[in-house]
Scaffold this active site. Structure first.
Site, short mmCIF file in Angstrom:
data_model
loop_
_atom_site.label_atom_id
_atom_site.label_comp_id
_atom_site.label_asym_id
_atom_site.label_seq_id
_atom_site.Cartn_x
_atom_site.Cartn_y
_atom_site.Cartn_z
N SER A 159 -4.73 -5.28 0.44
CA SER A 159 -4.85 -6.22 -0.52
C SER A 159 -5.39 -7.70 0.16
CB SER A 159 -3.24 -6.68 -0.82
OG SER A 159 -3.10 -8.08 -1.29
N TYR A 172 5.28 -8.67 -0.81
CA TYR A 172 4.09 -8.07 -1.19
C TYR A 172 3.24 -8.06 -0.01
CZ TYR A 172 0.12 -6.42 -3.46
OH TYR A 172 -1.18 -5.54 -4.01
P1 NAP Z 1 -0.35 -0.32 -11.64
O1 NAP Z 1 -1.45 -0.39 -12.73
O2 NAP Z 1 0.81 -1.10 -11.86
O3 NAP Z 1 -0.19 0.93 -10.97
C1 NAP Z 1 0.75 1.19 -10.13
C2 NAP Z 1 1.07 2.80 -10.00
O4 NAP Z 1 1.98 2.97 -9.14
C3 NAP Z 1 1.63 3.42 -11.28
O5 NAP Z 1 0.99 4.76 -11.33
C4 NAP Z 1 3.13 3.47 -11.15
O6 NAP Z 1 3.59 4.15 -11.72
C5 NAP Z 1 3.09 3.52 -9.60
N1 NAP Z 1 4.54 3.31 -9.11
C6 NAP Z 1 4.99 2.19 -9.06
N2 NAP Z 1 6.32 2.19 -8.66
C7 NAP Z 1 6.50 3.43 -8.38
C8 NAP Z 1 7.60 4.15 -7.75
N3 NAP Z 1 8.69 3.35 -7.58
N4 NAP Z 1 7.49 5.51 -7.69
C9 NAP Z 1 6.41 6.20 -8.34
N5 NAP Z 1 5.08 5.68 -8.56
C10 NAP Z 1 5.23 4.03 -8.54
O7 NAP Z 1 -1.33 -1.01 -10.15
P2 NAP Z 1 -2.47 -1.15 -9.69
O8 NAP Z 1 -3.10 -2.36 -9.97
O9 NAP Z 1 -3.32 0.07 -10.14
O10 NAP Z 1 -2.38 -1.13 -7.97
C11 NAP Z 1 -2.57 0.10 -7.20
C12 NAP Z 1 -2.72 -0.37 -5.89
O11 NAP Z 1 -3.73 -1.29 -5.61
C13 NAP Z 1 -1.28 -1.05 -5.56
O12 NAP Z 1 -1.14 -0.45 -4.04
C14 NAP Z 1 -1.77 -2.42 -5.46
O13 NAP Z 1 -0.92 -3.27 -4.42
C15 NAP Z 1 -2.92 -2.38 -5.00
N6 NAP Z 1 -3.71 -3.66 -5.36
C16 NAP Z 1 -3.96 -4.00 -6.84
C17 NAP Z 1 -4.93 -5.02 -6.86
C18 NAP Z 1 -5.16 -5.63 -8.46
O14 NAP Z 1 -5.67 -6.57 -8.82
N7 NAP Z 1 -4.96 -4.91 -9.49
C19 NAP Z 1 -5.36 -5.94 -5.97
C20 NAP Z 1 -5.06 -5.46 -4.61
C21 NAP Z 1 -4.30 -4.47 -4.33
P3 NAP Z 1 4.10 3.83 -13.41
O15 NAP Z 1 3.02 4.14 -14.21
O16 NAP Z 1 5.46 4.85 -13.42
O17 NAP Z 1 4.63 2.37 -13.37
#
Ligand code: NAP
Length: 253
Positions: A159, A172
């Site tokens: 991140s 986080y």
């Molecule tokens: P997202 O849309 O919220 O998706 C997160 C995924 O993780 C979903 O499939 C969710 O399952 C799963 N998850 C969450 N908690 C879980 C648990 N307890 N057990 C099993 N699965 C779990 O998030 P995203 O934005 O795509 O983020 C993906 C990665 O990128 C993360 O590591 C995040 O920190 C990183 N990131 C994102 C951004 C951004 O701007 N979006 C920026 C920097 C880094 P459910 O479908 O059941 O919720």
């Protein structure tokens, strides 16, 4: 050709991931879902991890509809799982699929921003469990299997708040600093093996997670998960065989 200054310009060959079996955590939504669909499209057998079977089944159906290899579904709540469940998961992969060539550690959670002084300890622990402890336990459980691959790739998810602390990003940010450290340490340990590990910092991306710290943002200006796919393909495929221990920004400034 891959250019670290323009990582999203990488063009993957159609069969980049042919004969590879790849586990994607958090494949039910957001970035993980888009990347799982792309990995399948480029020839991989994808193991879809998440916690909602219903959401995983929807991704499964999409993979079948696009004509890709039949995926597998492995539901596991990372907030609750302990080491024996990760070991069992690795055993199931070995017995049912016979091999593992890559893991994308993508699943993650965030909470509303808050000063450390007022951060709930339960939230702190849950974020460590999902964002870093699960990465350690899953990787450790799968390493023997990954070492049997001809060329295995582990990708962790970092991140923008993983390299310099920023007020109110508390657990986080700390969990993502840990991801960077984990990636560097394991890369050093795996240097002479067929397994490599690198981190991706996705940058601001239009997902439900992003809306938690930035609820009022104009999302039309954000990259979508599909936009980021080229970098995830590059690091998973054999074009990046010599890349190990790097942390790459999907959206470099
Ligand atoms: P997202 O849309 O919220 O998706 C997160 C995924 O993780 C979903 O499939 C969710 O399952 C799963 N998850 C969450 N908690 C879980 C648990 N307890 N057990 C099993 N699965 C779990 O998030 P995203 O934005 O795509 O983020 C993906 C990665 O990128 C993360 O590591 C995040 O920190 C990183 N990131 C994102 C951004 C951004 O701007 N979006 C920026 C920097 C880094 P459910 O479908 O059941 O919720």
């Amino acid at each position: 050709m891959f250019d670290v200054k323009q990582p999203l310009n990488y063009q993957a060959s159609a069969d980049l991931l042919k004969n590879k079996t790849i586990l994607v955590t958090g494949a039910s939504d957001g970035i993980g879902r888009a990347v799982a669909l792309a990995y399948a499209k480029h020839g991989a057998t994808v193991i879809l991890h998440g916690r909602s079977v219903e959401k995983l089944e929807a991704v499964y159906d999409q993979i079948i509809q696009q004509g890709s290899a039949k995926p597998a579904i492995v539901p596991l709540d990372l907030a609750k799982a302990s080491l024996p469940q990760y070991q069992e998961l690795a055993q199931v992969i070995e017995s049912d699929l016979g091999k593992l060539d890559g893991i994308l550690h993508n699943a993650g959670i965030i909470s509303e921003l808050s000063p450390i002084e007022y951060t709930d300890a339960a939230i702190w622990h849950e974020m460590m469990q999902v964002n870093i402890n699960s990465v350690f336990m899953l990787t450790q459980s799968c390493l023997l299997l990954l070492k049997q691959s001809s060329a295995a790739s582990i990708i962790t998810t970092s991140s923008g708040v993983a390299r310099k602390g920023r007020a109110f990003w508390g657990p986080y940010s700390v969990s993502k600093f840990a991801i960077e450290g984990f990636t560097q340490i394991l890369a050093d340990e795996l240097e002479k093996t067929c397994v490599r590990i690198n981190a991706i910092n996705p940058g601001a991306t239009r997902t439900k997670m992003r809306a938690i710290p930035y609820p009022a943002e104009d999302v039309s200006k954000l990259m979508t998960p599909d936009d980021l796919v080229p970098l995830y393909l590059y690091l998973m495929g054999n074009d990046s065989l010599d890349v190990n221990g790097q942390s790459i920004d999907a959206q470099p400034k």
